[in-house]
Write a protein that holds these residues in place. Structure first.
Motif, short mmCIF file in Angstrom:
data_model
loop_
_atom_site.label_atom_id
_atom_site.label_comp_id
_atom_site.label_asym_id
_atom_site.label_seq_id
_atom_site.Cartn_x
_atom_site.Cartn_y
_atom_site.Cartn_z
N ALA A 84 -54.90 60.18 -59.39
CA ALA A 84 -54.59 59.13 -58.41
C ALA A 84 -53.70 59.67 -57.31
N LEU A 85 -52.66 60.43 -57.69
CA LEU A 85 -51.69 60.90 -56.71
C LEU A 85 -52.26 62.01 -55.83
N ALA A 88 -54.88 60.70 -53.41
CA ALA A 88 -54.20 60.03 -52.30
C ALA A 88 -53.69 61.05 -51.30
N ARG A 91 -56.54 62.37 -49.14
CA ARG A 91 -56.98 61.40 -48.15
C ARG A 91 -56.00 61.29 -46.99
N SER A 138 -49.08 63.06 -48.95
CA SER A 138 -48.86 61.65 -48.64
C SER A 138 -47.52 61.44 -47.96
N GLU A 191 -62.13 66.16 -51.91
CA GLU A 191 -61.88 65.15 -52.92
C GLU A 191 -62.84 65.31 -54.10
N CYS B 80 -47.41 53.01 -50.02
CA CYS B 80 -48.15 54.27 -50.14
C CYS B 80 -48.52 54.52 -51.59
N LEU B 81 -47.54 54.38 -52.48
CA LEU B 81 -47.81 54.60 -53.90
C LEU B 81 -48.70 53.50 -54.47
N ALA B 83 -51.01 51.90 -52.93
CA ALA B 83 -52.39 52.17 -52.51
C ALA B 83 -53.02 53.22 -53.42
N ALA B 84 -52.26 54.26 -53.72
CA ALA B 84 -52.80 55.33 -54.58
C ALA B 84 -53.20 54.76 -55.94
N LEU B 85 -52.36 53.93 -56.52
CA LEU B 85 -52.62 53.42 -57.86
C LEU B 85 -53.73 52.38 -57.87
N ALA B 88 -57.13 53.94 -57.21
CA ALA B 88 -57.58 54.62 -58.43
C ALA B 88 -58.17 53.61 -59.40
N ARG B 91 -61.66 52.55 -58.30
CA ARG B 91 -62.65 53.59 -58.56
C ARG B 91 -63.02 53.68 -60.02
N ILE B 143 -49.85 54.59 -65.47
CA ILE B 143 -50.11 53.89 -64.21
C ILE B 143 -49.59 52.47 -64.30
#
Lengths: 214, 214
Positions: A84-85, A88, A91, A138, A191, B80-81, B83-85, B88, B91, B143
DNA sequence: GCATATTTGTCCGTATGTATA
DNA sequence: CTATACATACGGACAAATATG
């Protein structure tokens, strides 16, 4: 002294754990460690809390603290969060500051130099640094902190299994592939390659753990 | 008693902080709080460490602990974090266990019911629960834990600014949109919509903070 | 800038509760 | 079941740093 005693003790214990001096499963006795380090039990307990935060030790109520022994489930979970990290980060690569992008390239180069010298511990270090640099794209302090904790825990997992000397070697070329895609702005391909990398690495580690722990 | 005293104290302080009884900037005096809660200073200090871990308070050396006052930079970083989590999670939606997918749908419905009743605090709670459910689709304990800490910190940030009663209202329809895409297996569209959602929400919060804190 | 009061940082001693041999 | 070892929690103490006048 800029740091408190508890923080210094935490740093010492962290080094001992990551260095293998305190292998997984070891109990961290309050009295014994307190005498060894010359600090009181109160201070030591505060240091323990910080290590619990990093997931390096676990606190069992009324039993004490023990160096964690990450199992296959932990490794799988770690790679889930890693993915996940790092994804990110990939991206965000397009809008990332120049120094952060250069750090990615530098880490790949370091790993390759270390591999030429046959210095596998250094290869392992550079490999982790590369992936930390990916997440760092990020430009987020919280992501950086989470990634640092994650990689420290991953090092601990490596201690719990017979680490193949050249474990990281076959992944070096794939790091370079990812870096190339990033430099060319092909974020989608980077990615995809990164996802495959993490999946393969995770599976390899989990399989190795299961083989040596029936 | 299944939990230690320090953990119970931590829970009490967490509630007081999130409930606004201890607003941002408040100093948590060791002696005063210790007498109030009927625990010793040592125990209280252990509880503080746990709150520091959750980013709800900050520890200044030789000065004590204070309830944090997240600024615009913190909010940006949190998103920011987040969004990453959450991305994920989206997905991983295809392979997620049924109960986790149902939790996503349930959270959207709860938010809509609360909105019909005009119960905005409940809307806010359900909104956060929806996004926690998104991250939970990864089925990863780490997570989940990271997301919980993040949302608790976000609640604290809301305390630091004049929270518009209907802040979450315009985002409800977008939550439903995301949920529809997920249920239909259109993960790409869900991801795009989620990214836009988070970007808009972050910008709205940051702008509000800057307006009221020149 | 100085002197004082307050608060934290750290240590010690001890009583109680809990797990394990 | 008893005994031992250890963690939990408390209260007191003093030094060091900070805030206040």
């Amino acid at each position: 002294m800029a740091r408190s005693t508890a923080q210094r003790v935490t740093a010492v214990l962290r080094d001992r754990i990551e260095g293998g001096v305190l292998p997984p499963g070891t109990q961290l006795s309050e009295e014994a460690l307190g005498q060894d380090l010359g600090v009181s039990r109160n201070t030591l307990r505060e240091a323990f809390r910080l290590l619990v935060h990093d997931n390096l030790v676990e606190h069992q109520l009324n039993r004490g603290v023990f160096v964690r022994t990450p199992g296959p489930a932990d490794v799988g979970d770690i790679y889930c969060l890693r993915a996940a990290l790092e994804i990110a980060g990939v991206r965000a690569a397009a809008g990332a500051p120049q120094p952060l992008r250069e750090a990615v390239t530098a880490a790949v180069a370091e790993a390759e130099w270390a591999a030429d010298d046959g210095d596998w511990p250094q290869v392992a270090t550079a490999d982790l640094r590369f992936h930390r640099a990916l997440a760092a794209l990020s430009d987020s302090p919280r992501i950086d902190a989470a990634m640092d904790r994650l990689l420290a825990e991953l090092r601990l997992a490596f201690h719990a299994m017979p680490s193949p000397r050249g474990f990281h070697q076959p992944f070096l070329i794939r790091n370079r592939t990812i870096e190339r895609f990033l430099a060319n702005g092909e974020l989608g391909r980077a990615e995809t390659e990164l996802t495959a990398y993490l999946d393969d690495a995770r599976q390899l580690i989990v399989d190795t753990m299961l083989e040596n722990r029936p």
